[in-house]
Every structure is written in structure tokens, then in C-alpha cells.
Design an enzyme around this catalytic site. Structure first.
Site, PDB file in Angstrom:
ATOM      1  N   HIS A  66       0.855  -1.198   0.000  1.00  0.00           N
ATOM      2  CA  HIS A  66       0.000   0.000   0.000  1.00  0.00           C
ATOM      3  C   HIS A  66       0.885   1.242   0.000  1.00  0.00           C
ATOM      4  O   HIS A  66       2.089   1.157   0.234  1.00  0.00           O
ATOM      5  CB  HIS A  66      -0.885   0.015   1.256  1.00  0.00           C
ATOM      6  CG  HIS A  66      -0.092   0.143   2.527  1.00  0.00           C
ATOM      7  ND1 HIS A  66       0.564  -0.915   3.114  1.00  0.00           N
ATOM      8  CD2 HIS A  66       0.184   1.217   3.307  1.00  0.00           C
ATOM      9  CE1 HIS A  66       1.195  -0.502   4.189  1.00  0.00           C
ATOM     10  NE2 HIS A  66       0.987   0.794   4.332  1.00  0.00           N
ATOM     11  N   ASP A  68       0.846   5.072   1.959  1.00  0.00           N
ATOM     12  CA  ASP A  68       0.163   5.733   3.075  1.00  0.00           C
ATOM     13  C   ASP A  68      -0.561   6.967   2.547  1.00  0.00           C
ATOM     14  O   ASP A  68      -0.066   7.654   1.653  1.00  0.00           O
ATOM     15  CB  ASP A  68       1.180   6.156   4.145  1.00  0.00           C
ATOM     16  CG  ASP A  68       1.800   4.961   4.856  1.00  0.00           C
ATOM     17  OD1 ASP A  68       1.305   3.828   4.680  1.00  0.00           O
ATOM     18  OD2 ASP A  68       2.793   5.157   5.583  1.00  0.00           O
ATOM     19  N   HIS A 122       4.833   0.101   0.023  1.00  0.00           N
ATOM     20  CA  HIS A 122       5.556  -0.735   0.981  1.00  0.00           C
ATOM     21  C   HIS A 122       4.640  -1.817   1.536  1.00  0.00           C
ATOM     22  O   HIS A 122       3.420  -1.769   1.355  1.00  0.00           O
ATOM     23  CB  HIS A 122       6.159   0.134   2.101  1.00  0.00           C
ATOM     24  CG  HIS A 122       5.163   1.005   2.795  1.00  0.00           C
ATOM     25  ND1 HIS A 122       4.667   2.167   2.238  1.00  0.00           N
ATOM     26  CD2 HIS A 122       4.559   0.877   3.993  1.00  0.00           C
ATOM     27  CE1 HIS A 122       3.813   2.726   3.074  1.00  0.00           C
ATOM     28  NE2 HIS A 122       3.717   1.953   4.154  1.00  0.00           N
ATOM     29  N   ARG A 132       7.294  -9.295  15.495  1.00  0.00           N
ATOM     30  CA  ARG A 132       7.884  -7.997  15.175  1.00  0.00           C
ATOM     31  C   ARG A 132       7.018  -6.898  15.775  1.00  0.00           C
ATOM     32  O   ARG A 132       5.789  -6.976  15.741  1.00  0.00           O
ATOM     33  CB  ARG A 132       7.932  -7.837  13.659  1.00  0.00           C
ATOM     34  CG  ARG A 132       8.355  -6.462  13.181  1.00  0.00           C
ATOM     35  CD  ARG A 132       8.350  -6.412  11.652  1.00  0.00           C
ATOM     36  NE  ARG A 132       8.897  -5.156  11.153  1.00  0.00           N
ATOM     37  CZ  ARG A 132       8.154  -4.091  10.866  1.00  0.00           C
ATOM     38  NH1 ARG A 132       6.839  -4.121  11.031  1.00  0.00           N
ATOM     39  NH2 ARG A 132       8.722  -2.992  10.424  1.00  0.00           N
TER      40      ARG A 132
HETATM   41  O1  LIG Z   1       4.794  -1.773  10.677  1.00  0.00           O
HETATM   42  C1  LIG Z   1       5.415  -1.199   9.780  1.00  0.00           C
HETATM   43  O2  LIG Z   1       6.636  -1.219   9.702  1.00  0.00           O
HETATM   44  C2  LIG Z   1       4.703  -0.421   8.705  1.00  0.00           C
HETATM   45  C3  LIG Z   1       3.238  -0.244   8.930  1.00  0.00           C
HETATM   46  C4  LIG Z   1       2.592   0.507   7.798  1.00  0.00           C
HETATM   47  O3  LIG Z   1       3.077   0.528   6.696  1.00  0.00           O
HETATM   48  C5  LIG Z   1       1.345   1.267   8.021  1.00  0.00           C
HETATM   49  O4  LIG Z   1       0.763   1.181   9.095  1.00  0.00           O
HETATM   50  O5  LIG Z   1       0.910   1.979   7.107  1.00  0.00           O
HETATM   51 FE   LIG Z   2       2.186   2.051   5.541  1.00  0.00          FE
END
Ligand SMILES: O=C(O)CCC(=O)C(=O)O
Ligand SMILES: [Fe+2]
Length: 186
Positions: A66, A68, A122, A132
Site C-alpha cells: 500500500h 500511506d 511498501h 515484530r
Molecule cells: O509496521 C510497519 O513497519 C509499517 C506499517 C505501515 O506501513 C502502516 O501502518 O501503514
Molecule cells: Fe504504511
């Protein structure tokens, strides 16, 4: 206790995001209308993620690919790793470096910058052996502020978000900025 730390964390991240944003905008030489759109620290929100480990990690993504919708997103990831971004059609791992923040350009900054800064695709891969954690900070334009650029129709973040919600409901995915492109075919 946690609230106290998160509040303090939010204050630091707002400061960092504003500093970065101002430096980036300054560098762009935007017209007066474009530089009116800005990030609003009061919109900043924080998400804490736990991506469980385990056999499911083979089959599922911690987070699907996606971009952001934010102006900027700042990711604080642990040493497990798994965050990947798309560059020239290749998925690359964002190597975890202790004490380092990862800054993502969001869709709003892409529009504000007339596509000079692109919001990056990403995703998060889960790990088979280790869970994680990440703490993510997202900041948005001021409510009601109109984003003007030469590539997109003028729109507010609320317009954008409503369109994303609509597309997600009806198509099952986010179309994103393409919806607001001038002379767009969609
Ligand atoms: O947890 C992560 O490293 C990225 C999370 C992410 O891309 C988001 O919440 O938009
Ligand atoms: Fe994200």
C-alpha cells in the site's frame, strides 16, 4: 504510564515531521497556493503494531502492499525487520538499524509536491521465528485545507479519505491519488 510515553513520543515525532516537511517544501519552490497546504501536528496519530510469528507467516503478509495516505509517516521498527518497499519494480528490505527512524512519503506530500516526491509502496513481511513490533506515526494536512497542485484537482484530505473508503468498499482496494489526477481516465 504508557500514555505518558506515547504522548511524549508523539510530541517528538510531530517536531521531527514538521522539520522534515518544512525542509522538503522549501526545497521544492512551490507556488504560494501550493505552499499553503501544510501538515497539521494535531492530526498526528500513533499506531503500535505487533506482527505475530509462527507458521502462518509463510502464507500471510503482516501488511499488504500500500501507500500511506498521510503527508509523512515515520516508522520505528525493531530489529526483526520485514518492512519492504518497491523501487524500480523490485521489493527491497528496509534493514533495521537500531536507533533509526524510517520516513515514508505519503500520498498527500506527493500531491503537494506535484509528484516531485512520490509516495512509496511498501508492505510488511512477517517472520517465521520472531514476532515484530513497530511504532508508526502518521501526520496529515489540516482539516479542510485544500491541496492545490498542477497535476491534481484541488481536494481536501477528507475528500481523499472518503474516496479511499468508497473504493475499498466497492472495489476492494484503494485507487488513491489516481482518482484526483487532472484528465484521469479512472
Ligand atoms: O509496521 C510497519 O513497519 C509499517 C506499517 C505501515 O506501513 C502502516 O501502518 O501503514
Ligand atoms: Fe504504511
Amino acid at each position: 504510564m504508557t500514555r505518558h510515553y506515547l504522548e511524549e513520543y508523539g510530541r517528538h515525532l510531530s517536531r521531527i515531521a514538521t522539520t522534515l516537511f518544512e525542509a522538503m517544501v522549501k526545497n521544492l519552490n512551490l507556488g504560494p497556493k501550493q505552499s499553503e497546504s501544510s501538515l497539521d501536528e494535531s492530526t498526528g496519530f500513533i499506531r503500535v503494531y505487533r506482527y505475530p510469528s509462527g507458521s502462518l507467516a509463510d502464507e500471510t503478509w503482516g501488511m499488504m502492499e500500500h501507500t500511506d495516505s498521510s503527508v509523512l509517516s515515520i516508522v520505528n521498527q525493531d530489529q526483526v525487520g520485514g518492512l519492504e518497499f518497491l523501487k524500480d519494480n523490485e521489493w527491497l528490505l528496509v534493514n533495521p538499524i537500531s536507533g533509526t527512524l524510517v520516513v515514508n512519503i505519503g500520498d498527500m506530500l506527493q500531491a503537494i509536491s506535484d509528484d516531485q516526491y512520490m509516495s512509496v509502496k511498501h508492505r510488511v513481511r512477517t517472520n517465521k521465528l520472531a514476532e515484530r513490533f513497530s511504532i508508526c506515526y502518521f501526520v496529515f494536512p489540516a482539516k479542510g485545507s485544500v491541496i492545490c497542485s498542477s497535476k491534481y484537482k484541488p481536494f481536501t484530505y477528507t475528500d481523499f479519505q472518503q474516496q479511499v473508503q468508497h473504493d475499498t468498499k466497492t472495489l476492494g482496494y484503494k485507487v488513491g491519488l489516481q482518482r484526483f489526477k487532472l484528465n484521469a481516465a479512472v
